[in-house]
Design an enzyme around this catalytic site. Structure first.
Site: not given
Ligand code: ZN
Ligand code: ZN
Length: 434
Positions: A97, A167
């Site tokens: 990520d 997130e």
């Protein structure tokens, strides 16, 4: 020849090959180590928030491009995919990520982030890689480099994906929705790390089956009838109602769910009113709920509505002023590590890193959108491992270092990078049939 003589003979024959493979991997990692450490510090000082990873994505694309990967950018946003086609063999996906968090760093490190930026909603906020995604990118880049160095030792397609917005949980969903598994080969396996503040650097944590929880972000608006703070008798005070609601919903987990079902209901934010002497019209709450069973998640949402409606009715509010409970798109399902894949990889890691460096973990109530990659009709086996990141001297025994998502989290980067790359390369070489 007896069976044991045959096995010993075979081992003697295979030993030099495995030593050569290990040495090549070791020297390749050493050769890249300094540059990877510099990359880590540079990424750490340039955090970008979810859905806004523009420069980070360009940089990751350039890293893969320079190694000879076929790079595809803009997969449902800033997500990019790099393919290294290296002959016939399995397709293996490795995911990092890229996004940072709106946190003001307080580590005091010389390479601390000083970035202040605008978030998606236009607010000015400090930004920090407080969840260690900069470390994920560094290890991911190192893995790509070492796998290219070792390309004579494996066959197949290495599919590297750098994902936006973990997130805020839009990253994996958007990439899948943009045709990840239609535009590119469907992976035979998908792997990822998340750094851990509970494990020392130099270790990897695993769990077969459920490892991270399902997460739903829920907004609740509690309504009332506002007025002068001196005349509460002429109002229905939503601040008092919200306070009662917060206490009442504590019984959902303790009294309504099976004691054998893990679940969390946390109110992380409450906002209402403007001034000491005004009773407001409404109060807004933001909750996170966590579960391992989607049915439990649904049960919690329905309990929130039922308890909220009951409180509003008891206060004398009409049904149109009952609380509004809204589940946000940020919700993500539990991460369930494929047992077949995880159980295959654990001995590979143990023999490569040493048994003491590979640690079985309990499931946690934190969430990750990596689980999405295993939930499509293609049923890709996935495994997410914890990457130990705290210097052993800084880790209280049985405790944890400065937590992820805090202003104080920092990994012991040299050892974390080295172990992360070594562990991932060991797993890949095994899965590619080396
Ligand atoms: Zn996080
Ligand atoms: Zn994270």
């Amino acid at each position: 020849m007896s069976k044991s003589t045959f096995i010993i003979g075979l081992l003697v024959l295979l030993l030099p090959i495995s030593i050569i493979a290990q040495e090549n991997m070791g020297s390749s990692i050493e050769r890249h180590q300094d540059q990877l450490q510099d990359l880590y510090k540079q990424l750490h000082q340039a955090p970008e928030l979810s859905f806004m990873e523009f420069n980070t994505a360009k940089q990751m694309a350039a890293e893969l491009g320079s190694l000879g990967f076929e790079v595809h950018e803009g997969i449902g946003g800033n997500t990019l995919v790099g393919l290294f086609r290296n002959g016939d063999g399995p397709v293996i996906m490795v995911r990092t990520d890229m996004d940072a968090l709106p946190v003001e760093e307080k580590t005091g490190l010389p390479y601390a982030s000083r970035v202040v930026t605008s978030d998606l909603e236009g607010n000015r906020v400090a930004a920090m890689h407080a969840c260690g995604h900069d470390m994920h990118m560094t290890v991911w880049t190192g893995t790509a480099r070492v796998m290219v160095d070792l390309k004579d030792q494996w066959k197949g397609t290495l599919m590297m994906i750098a994902q936006q917005a973990e997130e805020r949980s839009g990253g994996a969903t958007n990439a899948i929705g943009a045709g990840l598994y239609q535009k590119f080969p469907v992976p035979d396996f998908a792997l990822a790390y998340h750094v851990s503040e509970k494990l020392p650097s130099g270790t990897i944590g695993y769990r077969s089956g459920p490892i991270m929880a399902g997460v739903s972000s829920v907004d609740i608006t509690v309504f009332g009838e506002g007025g002068h703070g001196a005349q509460p008798d002429q109002t229905i005070d939503p601040v008092v109602l919200a306070a009662r609601l917060i206490l009442d919903i504590q019984t959902i987990v303790s009294r309504e769910l099976s004691p054998l079902q893990p679940a969390v209901v946390t109110v992380g934010s409450i906002h209402g009113g403007t001034k000491h002497n005004i009773i407001p019209e409404e109060v807004k709450l933001q909750l996170t709920i966590r579960y391992y069973d989607e049915a439990v998640g649904a049960q919690i949402i329905s309990a929130l509505k039922r308890i909220g409606n009951g409180l509003a009715a008891s206060a004398g509010l009409p049904p149109e002023k009952y609380p509004v409970v809204k589940v946000q798109d940020e919700s993500t399902p539990p991460v369930i590590n494929s047992p077949g894949l995880t159980d295959r990889l654990v001995p590979v890691l143990s023999s490569g890193l040493g048994k003491d460096h590979v640690i079985e973990m309990q499931p946690l109530m934190v969430g990750e959108d990596f689980g999405q990659y295993g939930l499509t009709p293609e049923q890709v086996p996935i495994s997410l491992m914890w990457l130990g990141s705290i210097h052993p001297d800084k880790l209280p025994s049985g405790g944890a270092g400065p937590g992820l998502h805090t202003a104080y989290y920092y990994p012991d980067y040299p050892a974390t990078i080295r172990t992360g790359v070594e562990g991932m390369v060991l797993m890949l070489l095994d899965l590619f049939g080396n």
